[in-house]
Scaffold this motif. Structure first.
Motif, PDB file in Angstrom:
ATOM      1  N   PHE A 281       0.827  -1.210   0.000  1.00  0.00           N
ATOM      2  CA  PHE A 281       0.000   0.000   0.000  1.00  0.00           C
ATOM      3  C   PHE A 281       0.862   1.260   0.000  1.00  0.00           C
ATOM      4  N   ALA A 282       1.901   1.273   0.851  1.00  0.00           N
ATOM      5  CA  ALA A 282       2.759   2.465   0.947  1.00  0.00           C
ATOM      6  C   ALA A 282       3.407   2.770  -0.399  1.00  0.00           C
ATOM      7  N   ALA A 283       3.839   1.726  -1.109  1.00  0.00           N
ATOM      8  CA  ALA A 283       4.466   1.938  -2.412  1.00  0.00           C
ATOM      9  C   ALA A 283       3.445   2.387  -3.447  1.00  0.00           C
ATOM     10  N   ALA A 284       2.281   1.727  -3.469  1.00  0.00           N
ATOM     11  CA  ALA A 284       1.264   2.063  -4.463  1.00  0.00           C
ATOM     12  C   ALA A 284       0.694   3.456  -4.248  1.00  0.00           C
ATOM     13  N   PHE A 285       0.603   3.866  -2.994  1.00  0.00           N
ATOM     14  CA  PHE A 285       0.042   5.185  -2.682  1.00  0.00           C
ATOM     15  C   PHE A 285       1.061   6.296  -2.909  1.00  0.00           C
ATOM     16  N   ARG A 286       2.332   5.925  -3.103  1.00  0.00           N
ATOM     17  CA  ARG A 286       3.371   6.926  -3.244  1.00  0.00           C
ATOM     18  C   ARG A 286       3.149   7.834  -4.444  1.00  0.00           C
ATOM     19  N   LEU A 287       2.774   7.251  -5.611  1.00  0.00           N
ATOM     20  CA  LEU A 287       2.610   8.080  -6.805  1.00  0.00           C
ATOM     21  C   LEU A 287       1.450   9.051  -6.687  1.00  0.00           C
TER      22      LEU A 287
ATOM     23  N   LEU B 140       4.651   0.845 -13.581  1.00  0.00           N
ATOM     24  CA  LEU B 140       4.832   1.870 -12.555  1.00  0.00           C
ATOM     25  C   LEU B 140       5.297   1.265 -11.236  1.00  0.00           C
ATOM     26  N   VAL B 141       4.703   0.135 -10.867  1.00  0.00           N
ATOM     27  CA  VAL B 141       5.100  -0.519  -9.616  1.00  0.00           C
ATOM     28  C   VAL B 141       6.557  -0.950  -9.687  1.00  0.00           C
ATOM     29  N   TYR B 142       6.964  -1.452 -10.845  1.00  0.00           N
ATOM     30  CA  TYR B 142       8.362  -1.872 -10.977  1.00  0.00           C
ATOM     31  C   TYR B 142       9.297  -0.666 -10.867  1.00  0.00           C
ATOM     32  N   VAL B 143       8.879   0.455 -11.449  1.00  0.00           N
ATOM     33  CA  VAL B 143       9.705   1.667 -11.355  1.00  0.00           C
ATOM     34  C   VAL B 143       9.782   2.162  -9.924  1.00  0.00           C
ATOM     35  N   ILE B 144       8.651   2.117  -9.215  1.00  0.00           N
ATOM     36  CA  ILE B 144       8.591   2.643  -7.855  1.00  0.00           C
ATOM     37  C   ILE B 144       9.225   1.683  -6.854  1.00  0.00           C
ATOM     38  N   ALA B 145       9.003   0.381  -7.029  1.00  0.00           N
ATOM     39  CA  ALA B 145       9.448  -0.603  -6.030  1.00  0.00           C
ATOM     40  C   ALA B 145       9.891  -1.882  -6.728  1.00  0.00           C
ATOM     41  N   SER B 146      10.994  -1.810  -7.421  1.00  0.00           N
ATOM     42  CA  SER B 146      11.454  -2.976  -8.187  1.00  0.00           C
ATOM     43  C   SER B 146      11.811  -4.149  -7.284  1.00  0.00           C
ATOM     44  N   GLY B 147      12.098  -3.880  -6.010  1.00  0.00           N
ATOM     45  CA  GLY B 147      12.406  -4.972  -5.084  1.00  0.00           C
ATOM     46  C   GLY B 147      11.247  -5.916  -4.871  1.00  0.00           C
TER      47      GLY B 147
ATOM     48  N   LEU C  49      -3.547  -2.290  -6.273  1.00  0.00           N
ATOM     49  CA  LEU C  49      -3.800  -1.059  -5.514  1.00  0.00           C
ATOM     50  C   LEU C  49      -3.514   0.176  -6.364  1.00  0.00           C
ATOM     51  N   THR C  50      -2.462   0.117  -7.171  1.00  0.00           N
ATOM     52  CA  THR C  50      -2.139   1.249  -8.049  1.00  0.00           C
ATOM     53  C   THR C  50      -3.275   1.502  -9.026  1.00  0.00           C
ATOM     54  N   ARG C  51      -3.848   0.447  -9.577  1.00  0.00           N
ATOM     55  CA  ARG C  51      -4.951   0.612 -10.536  1.00  0.00           C
ATOM     56  C   ARG C  51      -6.168   1.257  -9.876  1.00  0.00           C
ATOM     57  N   TRP C  52      -6.427   0.906  -8.631  1.00  0.00           N
ATOM     58  CA  TRP C  52      -7.565   1.498  -7.946  1.00  0.00           C
ATOM     59  C   TRP C  52      -7.296   2.957  -7.560  1.00  0.00           C
ATOM     60  N   MET C  53      -6.052   3.252  -7.198  1.00  0.00           N
ATOM     61  CA  MET C  53      -5.759   4.576  -6.639  1.00  0.00           C
ATOM     62  C   MET C  53      -5.286   5.587  -7.671  1.00  0.00           C
ATOM     63  N   PHE C  54      -4.891   5.152  -8.849  1.00  0.00           N
ATOM     64  CA  PHE C  54      -4.356   6.113  -9.806  1.00  0.00           C
ATOM     65  C   PHE C  54      -5.374   7.174 -10.229  1.00  0.00           C
ATOM     66  N   PRO C  55      -6.663   6.838 -10.374  1.00  0.00           N
ATOM     67  CA  PRO C  55      -7.630   7.904 -10.697  1.00  0.00           C
ATOM     68  C   PRO C  55      -7.719   9.001  -9.641  1.00  0.00           C
ATOM     69  N   TYR C  56      -7.187   8.737  -8.446  1.00  0.00           N
ATOM     70  CA  TYR C  56      -7.126   9.774  -7.420  1.00  0.00           C
ATOM     71  C   TYR C  56      -6.373  10.997  -7.931  1.00  0.00           C
TER      72      TYR C  56
END
Length: 515
Positions: free
Chosen positions: A41-47, A109-116, A130-137
């Motif tokens: 969540f922390a990574a996906a919410f970062r963008l 995007l997730v790989y760019v943000i958190a490749s680990g 989570l990124t797909r749900w939150m990106f329209p934010y």
């Protein structure tokens, strides 16, 4: 307009937002702790959270508000309404496209943000969903930022300051009531962010209508044919670097943290959330009030008022940010333990989050100072100078990561952000002085000496508390531990401001009126 009163209005409403945000994070800590779901969540919410800060508190506001203020001062409200409609339309079409692309390319995007996360397919897949749900934010918040810019230009600060509360309430509601209906439970948070963004936009539009500034949506060609729209967009790209170096660094740090083991992103997330209190209450509140006020002073060629307002903002920053940094640093373990320990949030999570918070606290004055100093350039529509500074600081921050992360792990990332914030603020300050944009008012040496005396008393008190109280060991004594922390915080505030009162500080000394 009384700037202190306006800043206090924004700050008090922002406090409501931060309190509900704290309740939200307290709930998340007990449900998800510092585990893999919270990492995702922390990574996906970062963008989306990064773009919220860039738009609502950074690049868009700094580019849009000065030009809107100029249009209102020189051409009147009718021309301002037309410009607002064109800006909103351009923003609508661009961010709609960006949102669609973000949803489609979420795995990239997730790989760019958190490749680990690639080494843990379950965490990677959850972060992608989570990124797909939150990106329209991002779409909702871009329009919210536009609305806030218009309202702030018309000195309507209350609604924009209250708006973030709705996101927190949405996440609290979904966290309490909806996690059982989602698999994995953290997916409920993604839906909550989407709903919260919609609610935030929904209360802005009626506020625009009340001041006669509700925009009309136009086509892409009409919107982008407006020369002022092109000026705003031209200034936005470099302003992303100039105002939000710390946020860009946070994205890079998210990727680095994803390689440091489970929990690293979660610990940084919780520490960063506590930093939001002083940063938003003072830095964002002052920047919100200063940007339109400075822009108006520049448009009207009131150079003395311009410098005086910057000086006023910097004194308030020193007065409040310095004790806040001391408190966050020396009470880090107590704050984290009392607020978050329990449920899935273990003693280890408390210790690891605390060392990150100490690292962030070191740079608090720099982080807030940037929010005051950058408007000194943007209100004059000078983008190049802050950009040059910001790009250099961004590289320096990553060099600091190379030196500190092997030694301090995830806490090294927080220290690098702080060092970069200090460098950014110092270079902005020197740039304002060198150009003659800002001239300090008389009395700074005495002002700083009195602050130093009060801070020394505060440090002595908090060091004594840190030596006598083991916050983690008191986990089962919830009421006693919470009461002790509250008593320490009250005593710290009374001691600090009491010393300042004895030394001659009075609230009236910080009032500033502008035309």
């Amino acid at each position: 307009m009384n700037l202190l009163r306006a800043a206090a209005t924004v700050s008090s409403l922002t406090l409501v937002s931060r309190i509900t945000g704290l309740v939200r994070d307290l709930l998340l800590a007990r449900i998800f702790g510092g585990g893999a779901e919270m990492d995702a969540f922390a990574a996906a919410f970062r963008l989306p959270n990064l773009l919220r800060r860039l738009f609502a508190e950074g690049a868009f506001a700094q580019a849009f508000v000065p030009i809107l203020s100029e249009a209102r001062a020189q051409r009147g409200d009718d021309a301002t309404r037309v410009l607002a409609s064109h800006v909103m339309s351009a923003l609508f079409w661009v961010v709609l496209g960006v949102s669609i692309i973000g949803v489609l390319f979420a795995p990239v995007l997730v790989y760019v943000i958190a490749s680990g996360f690639a080494s843990n397919p379950a965490t990677f897949d959850l972060a992608t969903l989570l990124t797909r749900w939150m990106f329209p934010y991002i779409f909702f918040m871009s329009l919210v930022a536009f609305s806030a810019g218009v309202l702030n230009t018309f000195s309507r600060f209350a609604v924009p300051a209250f708006t973030p509360v709705l996101l927190n309430l949405s996440m609290i509601t979904f966290g309490l009531l909806a996690t059982r209906w989602f698999d994995p439970p953290a997916l409920a948070l993604g839906v909550a962010v989407f709903v919260g963004g919609f609610l935030q936009l929904s209360i802005q539009l009626p506020a625009l209508a009340r001041i006669g500034m509700l925009p009309r949506l136009s086509g892409v060609r009409t919107a982008f044919s407006d020369p002022d729209v092109r000026r705003i967009l031209t200034r936005m790209a470099p302003a992303v670097f100039a105002v939000s170096v710390a946020q860009v660094s946070l994205v890079i740090n998210t990727n680095i943290a994803s390689h440091l083991g489970e929990g690293s992103n979660a610990w940084l997330y919780y520490a960063d959330r506590l930093m939001e209190f002083p940063t938003a209450l003072l830095g964002v509140a002052l920047a919100t009030v200063l940007v339109p006020t400075l822009s108006r002073a520049f448009a009207e060629k009131r150079t003395a008022d311009y410098s005086r307002m910057l000086d006023w903002g910097l004194r308030l920053v020193c007065l409040v940010a310095l004790p806040a940094a001391v408190g966050l640093g020396l009470l880090a373990e107590g704050l984290i333990a009392v607020l978050f320990q329990g449920g899935k949030f273990s003693a280890r999570d408390v210790a690891q989050t605390s060392v990150a918070l100490v690292g962030y606290a070191v740079g608090l004055l720099g982080l807030i100072g940037v929010k005051i100093l950058a408007p000194g350039f943007y209100a004059q529509q000078d983008i190049k100078t802050p950009v040059k500074i910001a790009v250099g600081v961004l590289f320096a921050t990553q060099l600091a990561n190379l030196a500190l992360v092997p030694w301090l792990a995830h806490a090294g990332l927080a220290w690098s952000i702080s060092l970069g914030a200090w460098a950014n603020a110092a270079l902005l300050y020197l740039g304002l002085r060198r150009r003659g944009i800002y001239q300090p008012e008389p009395g700074w040496p005495v002002f700083l000496l009195k602050l130093a005396v009060a801070l020394a008393a505060l440090v002595a008190l908090l060091l004594l508390v840190d030596r006598e109280i083991d916050w983690i060991a008191m986990q089962t004594q919830l009421l006693l531990r919470g009461g002790l922390l509250a008593a320490v915080m009250v005593a710290a505030v009374v001691l600090y401001f009491g010393v300042l009162w004895i030394l001659g500080f009075r609230p009236r000394d910080f009032r500033l009126r502008t035309s």
